[in-house]
Design a protein around this motif. Structure first.
Motif, PDB file in Angstrom:
ATOM      1  N   ARG A   1       0.818  -1.212   0.000  1.00 21.39           N
ATOM      2  CA  ARG A   1       0.000   0.000   0.000  1.00 21.39           C
ATOM      3  C   ARG A   1       0.860   1.274   0.000  1.00 21.39           C
ATOM      4  NH1 ARG A   1      -2.705  -3.838  -0.174  1.00 21.39           N
ATOM      5  NH2 ARG A   1      -2.433  -3.401  -2.369  1.00 21.39           N
ATOM      6  N   LYS A   2       2.124   1.190   0.409  1.00 22.32           N
ATOM      7  CA  LYS A   2       2.985   2.371   0.457  1.00 22.32           C
ATOM      8  C   LYS A   2       3.379   2.847  -0.938  1.00 22.32           C
ATOM      9  CE  LYS A   2       5.012   1.093   4.927  1.00 22.32           C
ATOM     10  NZ  LYS A   2       6.259   0.735   5.623  1.00 22.32           N
ATOM     11  N   TYR A   3       3.364   1.953  -1.898  1.00 22.08           N
ATOM     12  CA  TYR A   3       3.853   2.300  -3.232  1.00 22.08           C
ATOM     13  C   TYR A   3       2.753   2.809  -4.162  1.00 22.08           C
ATOM     14  CZ  TYR A   3       8.128  -0.033  -1.792  1.00 22.08           C
ATOM     15  OH  TYR A   3       9.272  -0.380  -1.126  1.00 22.08           O
ATOM     16  N   TYR A   4       1.495   2.482  -3.888  1.00 18.39           N
ATOM     17  CA  TYR A   4       0.403   3.010  -4.708  1.00 18.39           C
ATOM     18  C   TYR A   4      -0.799   3.228  -3.820  1.00 18.39           C
ATOM     19  CZ  TYR A   4      -0.468  -2.065  -4.839  1.00 18.39           C
ATOM     20  OH  TYR A   4      -0.636  -3.376  -4.511  1.00 18.39           O
ATOM     21  N   GLY A   5      -1.563   4.274  -4.154  1.00 19.55           N
ATOM     22  CA  GLY A   5      -2.603   4.728  -3.239  1.00 19.55           C
ATOM     23  C   GLY A   5      -3.981   4.167  -3.475  1.00 19.55           C
ATOM     24  N   TRP A   6      -4.271   3.631  -4.694  1.00 17.97           N
ATOM     25  CA  TRP A   6      -5.636   3.218  -5.003  1.00 17.97           C
ATOM     26  C   TRP A   6      -5.703   1.710  -5.234  1.00 17.97           C
ATOM     27  CZ3 TRP A   6      -9.620   6.746  -4.938  1.00 17.97           C
ATOM     28  CH2 TRP A   6      -9.251   8.101  -4.949  1.00 17.97           C
ATOM     29  N   ASP A   7      -6.826   1.103  -4.818  1.00 16.98           N
ATOM     30  CA  ASP A   7      -6.993  -0.331  -5.008  1.00 16.98           C
ATOM     31  C   ASP A   7      -8.476  -0.675  -4.935  1.00 16.98           C
ATOM     32  OD1 ASP A   7      -6.158  -2.929  -5.455  1.00 16.98           O
ATOM     33  OD2 ASP A   7      -4.444  -2.685  -4.113  1.00 16.98           O
ATOM     34  N   THR A   8      -8.787  -1.975  -5.129  1.00 17.02           N
ATOM     35  CA  THR A   8     -10.174  -2.448  -5.075  1.00 17.02           C
ATOM     36  C   THR A   8     -10.347  -3.409  -3.907  1.00 17.02           C
ATOM     37  OG1 THR A   8      -9.585  -4.201  -6.630  1.00 17.02           O
ATOM     38  CG2 THR A   8     -10.530  -2.181  -7.545  1.00 17.02           C
ATOM     39  N   ILE A   9     -11.595  -3.863  -3.689  1.00 15.45           N
ATOM     40  CA  ILE A   9     -11.893  -4.629  -2.487  1.00 15.45           C
ATOM     41  C   ILE A   9     -11.233  -5.997  -2.488  1.00 15.45           C
ATOM     42  CG2 ILE A   9     -14.042  -5.564  -3.449  1.00 15.45           C
ATOM     43  CD1 ILE A   9     -15.139  -5.267  -0.528  1.00 15.45           C
ATOM     44  N   ASN A  10     -11.050  -6.591  -3.667  1.00 14.42           N
ATOM     45  CA  ASN A  10     -10.452  -7.920  -3.665  1.00 14.42           C
ATOM     46  C   ASN A  10      -8.953  -7.883  -3.375  1.00 14.42           C
ATOM     47  OD1 ASN A  10      -9.725  -6.718  -5.997  1.00 14.42           O
ATOM     48  ND2 ASN A  10     -10.162  -8.468  -7.330  1.00 14.42           N
ATOM     49  N   GLN A  11      -8.409  -6.673  -3.171  1.00 12.97           N
ATOM     50  CA  GLN A  11      -7.010  -6.541  -2.783  1.00 12.97           C
ATOM     51  C   GLN A  11      -6.846  -6.058  -1.344  1.00 12.97           C
ATOM     52  OE1 GLN A  11      -4.542  -7.442  -4.768  1.00 12.97           O
ATOM     53  NE2 GLN A  11      -5.933  -7.943  -6.455  1.00 12.97           N
ATOM     54  N   TYR A  12      -7.956  -6.013  -0.582  1.00 11.67           N
ATOM     55  CA  TYR A  12      -7.856  -5.481   0.772  1.00 11.67           C
ATOM     56  C   TYR A  12      -7.086  -6.414   1.706  1.00 11.67           C
ATOM     57  CZ  TYR A  12     -11.185  -1.741  -0.142  1.00 11.67           C
ATOM     58  OH  TYR A  12     -11.805  -0.628  -0.619  1.00 11.67           O
ATOM     59  N   GLY A  13      -7.072  -7.694   1.448  1.00 11.24           N
ATOM     60  CA  GLY A  13      -6.354  -8.623   2.311  1.00 11.24           C
ATOM     61  C   GLY A  13      -7.296  -9.571   3.021  1.00 11.24           C
ATOM     62  N   PRO A  14      -6.857 -10.782   3.300  1.00 13.93           N
ATOM     63  CA  PRO A  14      -7.737 -11.784   3.919  1.00 13.93           C
ATOM     64  C   PRO A  14      -8.066 -11.483   5.367  1.00 13.93           C
ATOM     65  CG  PRO A  14      -5.481 -12.591   3.751  1.00 13.93           C
ATOM     66  CD  PRO A  14      -5.495 -11.294   3.036  1.00 13.93           C
ATOM     67  N   PHE A  15      -7.342 -10.552   6.011  1.00 17.65           N
ATOM     68  CA  PHE A  15      -7.582 -10.287   7.428  1.00 17.65           C
ATOM     69  C   PHE A  15      -8.639  -9.202   7.655  1.00 17.65           C
ATOM     70  CE2 PHE A  15      -5.041  -6.636   6.610  1.00 17.65           C
ATOM     71  CZ  PHE A  15      -4.072  -7.077   5.737  1.00 17.65           C
ATOM     72  N   LEU A  16      -9.095  -8.554   6.551  1.00 16.84           N
ATOM     73  CA  LEU A  16     -10.097  -7.500   6.713  1.00 16.84           C
ATOM     74  C   LEU A  16     -11.496  -8.101   6.667  1.00 16.84           C
ATOM     75  CD1 LEU A  16      -8.717  -4.609   4.516  1.00 16.84           C
ATOM     76  CD2 LEU A  16      -8.706  -4.780   6.993  1.00 16.84           C
ATOM     77  N   ASP A  17     -12.407  -7.487   7.382  1.00 14.44           N
ATOM     78  CA  ASP A  17     -13.806  -7.895   7.368  1.00 14.44           C
ATOM     79  C   ASP A  17     -14.485  -7.211   6.178  1.00 14.44           C
ATOM     80  OD1 ASP A  17     -16.334  -8.667   7.779  1.00 14.44           O
ATOM     81  OD2 ASP A  17     -16.587  -7.694   9.735  1.00 14.44           O
ATOM     82  N   ALA A  18     -14.411  -7.868   5.005  1.00 14.09           N
ATOM     83  CA  ALA A  18     -14.913  -7.245   3.772  1.00 14.09           C
ATOM     84  C   ALA A  18     -16.402  -6.954   3.867  1.00 14.09           C
ATOM     85  CB  ALA A  18     -14.622  -8.150   2.575  1.00 14.09           C
ATOM     86  N   ALA A  19     -17.139  -7.863   4.445  1.00  8.89           N
ATOM     87  CA  ALA A  19     -18.581  -7.654   4.513  1.00  8.89           C
ATOM     88  C   ALA A  19     -18.932  -6.447   5.355  1.00  8.89           C
ATOM     89  CB  ALA A  19     -19.254  -8.909   5.066  1.00  8.89           C
ATOM     90  N   GLY A  20     -18.124  -6.219   6.366  1.00  6.23           N
ATOM     91  CA  GLY A  20     -18.411  -5.080   7.213  1.00  6.23           C
ATOM     92  C   GLY A  20     -17.897  -3.781   6.675  1.00  6.23           C
ATOM     93  N   SER A  21     -16.936  -3.860   5.746  1.00  7.44           N
ATOM     94  CA  SER A  21     -16.310  -2.624   5.296  1.00  7.44           C
ATOM     95  C   SER A  21     -16.926  -2.075   4.037  1.00  7.44           C
ATOM     96  CB  SER A  21     -14.811  -2.849   5.064  1.00  7.44           C
ATOM     97  OG  SER A  21     -14.613  -3.782   4.015  1.00  7.44           O
ATOM     98  N   SER A  22     -17.303  -2.914   3.125  1.00  7.65           N
ATOM     99  CA  SER A  22     -17.762  -2.404   1.832  1.00  7.65           C
ATOM    100  C   SER A  22     -18.398  -3.515   1.046  1.00  7.65           C
ATOM    101  CB  SER A  22     -16.587  -1.791   1.067  1.00  7.65           C
ATOM    102  OG  SER A  22     -15.544  -2.739   0.984  1.00  7.65           O
ATOM    103  N   SER A  23     -18.780  -3.184  -0.177  1.00  6.94           N
ATOM    104  CA  SER A  23     -19.418  -4.123  -1.093  1.00  6.94           C
ATOM    105  C   SER A  23     -18.492  -4.390  -2.244  1.00  6.94           C
ATOM    106  CB  SER A  23     -20.741  -3.536  -1.588  1.00  6.94           C
ATOM    107  OG  SER A  23     -20.496  -2.358  -2.318  1.00  6.94           O
TER     108      SER A  23
END
Length: 613
Positions: free
Chosen positions: A174-196
């Motif tokens: 994440r330090k090298y580029y600022g923008w990304d999508t949800i499938n790159q958030y990482g397996p440790f994030l609660d995707a359902a709780g954070s976004s769609s």
């Protein structure tokens, strides 16, 4: 087959007019086909241009929107770091357990005299409420391995549930580029709780403003569906496809509902350009590439050749039907006209046959007012009269004008023995009379120019001749004559009749110069006024009396009389007549004068470049 041959012999081969009509019909058919093809090509190019411009407009609107979201994030961060209390609150939150942070906040509220300090989370919530496209902010803590998800209506604190290696690796990326999508958030994030699934995010590393130590990371989520809805309100007629890519080429937004490239690196990102030509990707596209301000996002618009083809199918079919109708109508009209004119031609042939047999009383009766009727009545007589007019009037007038021109020009073409003057000049130099030698040299140069056979010279050459002529008198009347010559350099190469200006200057020297006074002045100006060259000779000499001026003007206006061989105005009248004979009645000489104050002579001639006449 015999019928076709008989038709060809009777209606085509033996009838010239029918051939012309048939050729005309064939040419018109070809022109209709060419016009149809050109119209089709024009409409295709127009459709391509309109769809490409619409796609570009959509990309521009989207780039502005994304840049505004980026600026809102930067404003939010600056608001926190611009307030020491808020930045301290954020740094304390990231460096301590959440229970310690809550105790710290309670201690601040319980201190006597302390005003209520706003928390960084309230500032983030307020910023989220102002941006309808932002769905939440997640704050990650490096030292304590937890993260807080802040939404517009809720706030949750969670601890990482992945391995430490995955956590640190994800932060490093994440330090090298600022923008990304949800499938790159990482397996440790609660995707359902954070976004769609339609979410993209901006990442920014956080640091302690006092020690500059990296203490965490902030992630701002944006709803892609909200972006699509906003885009439709601004550009309802979206043409083509729109992709938004991060700096590493990952697609964070796709305008197509399938979104096949979202979360993936676009495979043709290195082939994108703005050349305006068809670019071969997975198919041929017109590509519009825009940078979304300082946000490190790239908006790419695509217009496919297949969509253009689908848009032009109806146009092509319509043009084919219209062209066939025009060809059919042209053939019908041509056939009708062919039969009508064929009957007229047959009538003329029959009448001419009777005239050839000696019946001179025959008159061709041709209805209408077309060319055949005019040919029948007047062509022979008109041609005969025209030949007579040319032979008797035009040729004789040219010969007469030429003879008058030669006679007039011979009056002012002196033939001097300039070789003898050169010998006298050398003798004067040898005797020490350099001033006399200079006078003789100037006179010799002037004579050489006069005896040349050329009747046309450049304005530059004519002005130099006048300058030499005036130099003779300046040397003779030293200190009594001032000369000023102004000429537009652009017209120096234009053609002029030889000895056109010098006689006017000579008139001043002979009749206007005041030899007993020392303030004599003559000015020569040559300028261009539209398609005319205006030559003005002005002096402050004796001037002309009113009666004599009226007499001179009467002579200038009477073009029917040749110039007299004597009189003080022979040079002026001669110049005027030569101008009118060479250039026409619209040009000539005009004169203004007042006795005792000077004279102004104005000469107007057309602009003729080198090589004319």
């Amino acid at each position: 087959m015999n019928k076709i041959r008989r038709f060809y012999l009777n209606h085509v081969k033996r009838k010239m007019f029918n051939k012309i009509i048939l050729i005309y019909s064939a040419v018109m058919m070809i022109l209709f086909l060419i016009a149809a093809v050109m119209a089709y090509q024009y409409q295709v190019q127009r459709i391509i241009r309109e769809e490409s411009d619409a796609n570009l407009k959509t990309a521009q609107v989207l780039a502005i929107y994304l840049n505004r979201q980026y600026e809102n994030v930067q404003t939010m961060v600056q608001q926190i770091y611009g307030d020491a209390a808020l930045s301290d609150d954020l740094v304390y939150f990231l460096n301590n357990r959440y229970e310690s942070y809550l105790s710290h906040r309670l201690n601040l509220f319980s201190r006597p005299g302390e005003h209520r300090v706003q928390s960084f989370s309230s500032v983030l919530k307020s910023s989220l409420e102002q941006d309808p496209g932002a769905t939440g902010v997640t704050i990650f803590s490096y030292p304590k391995n937890f993260y807080m998800q802040i939404r517009k209506q809720s706030q949750q604190l969670k601890y990482e549930n992945g391995s430490k290696g995955d956590w640190e690796s994800w932060f490093a990326e994440r330090k090298y580029y600022g923008w990304d999508t949800i499938n790159q958030y990482g397996p440790f994030l609660d995707a359902a709780g954070s976004s769609s699934s339609g979410t993209y995010a901006y990442f920014r590393e956080l640091q302690d403003p006092w020690t500059l130590e990296k203490v965490g990371m902030m992630m701002v989520d944006f709803d892609a569906d909200q972006l699509s809805a906003w885009l439709k309100t601004r550009t309802p007629d979206i043409q083509g496809r729109i992709l938004v890519m991060s700096s590493q080429g990952t697609v964070v937004y796709d305008s197509q509902e399938t979104g096949s490239y979202v979360g993936q690196a676009y495979p043709y990102r290195h082939q994108l350009d703005n050349t305006g030509k068809w670019t071969p990707l997975d198919e041929s596209f017109k590509v519009n590439v825009l940078s979304a301000g300082n946000s490190e996002l790239t908006v790419v618009g695509f217009v496919s050749k297949s969509s253009i083809h689908d848009s032009t199918v109806q146009l092509r079919n319509t043009l084919i039907v219209i062209t066939l109708l025009f060809v059919l109508a042209s053939f019908i009209v041509t056939s009708t006209v062919m039969r009508k004119h064929s009957k007229k031609i047959q009538r003329i042939i029959r009448s001419m046959s009777r005239i050839g047999e000696g019946d001179l009383s025959v008159r061709i009766q041709m209805p209408g007012e077309d060319e055949l009727q005019q040919i029948s009545v007047r062509v022979n007589d008109m041609c005969e009269r025209l030949e007579q007019y040319i032979d008797k009037m035009y040729a004789s007038e040219i010969r007469q004008k030429h003879a008058e021109l030669v006679a007039l020009q011979s009056q002012i073409q002196p033939h001097f023995l300039y070789n003898t003057l050169e010998s006298i000049r050398m003798k004067a130099y040898m005797s020490g009379a350099k001033e006399v030698g200079q006078l003789i040299y100037s006179l010799s140069v002037m004579f050489k120019s006069m005896v040349k056979k050329d009747t046309m010279v450049t304005i530059q050459e004519e002005i130099e001749l006048c300058s030499i002529y005036l130099d003779l008198f300046r040397i003779r009347y030293e200190g009594k004559l001032a000369v000023r010559i102004d000429m537009d350099r652009e017209i120096g190469g234009c053609r002029i009749i030889k000895l056109l200006i010098q006689p006017i200057v000579e008139n001043y020297i002979v009749h206007g110069f005041r030899s007993l006074e020392g303030d004599n002045e003559v000015s020569l100006s040559v300028v261009r006024e539209e398609e005319r060259i205006v030559i003005t000779v002005a002096d402050n000499g004796k001037g002309i009396s009113a009666g004599r001026l009226q007499e001179i003007r009467q002579l200038l206006s009477d073009s029917s009389q040749p110039p007299r061989s004597g009189g003080s105005s022979i040079g002026l009248i001669n110049v005027h007549e030569r101008i009118r004979m060479n250039y026409g009645e619209d040009y000539g000489v005009t004169i203004c004068s007042e006795e005792g104050k000077g004279t102004i002579v104005r000469v107007e001639i057309p602009v003729l470049r080198e090589g004319f006449m």
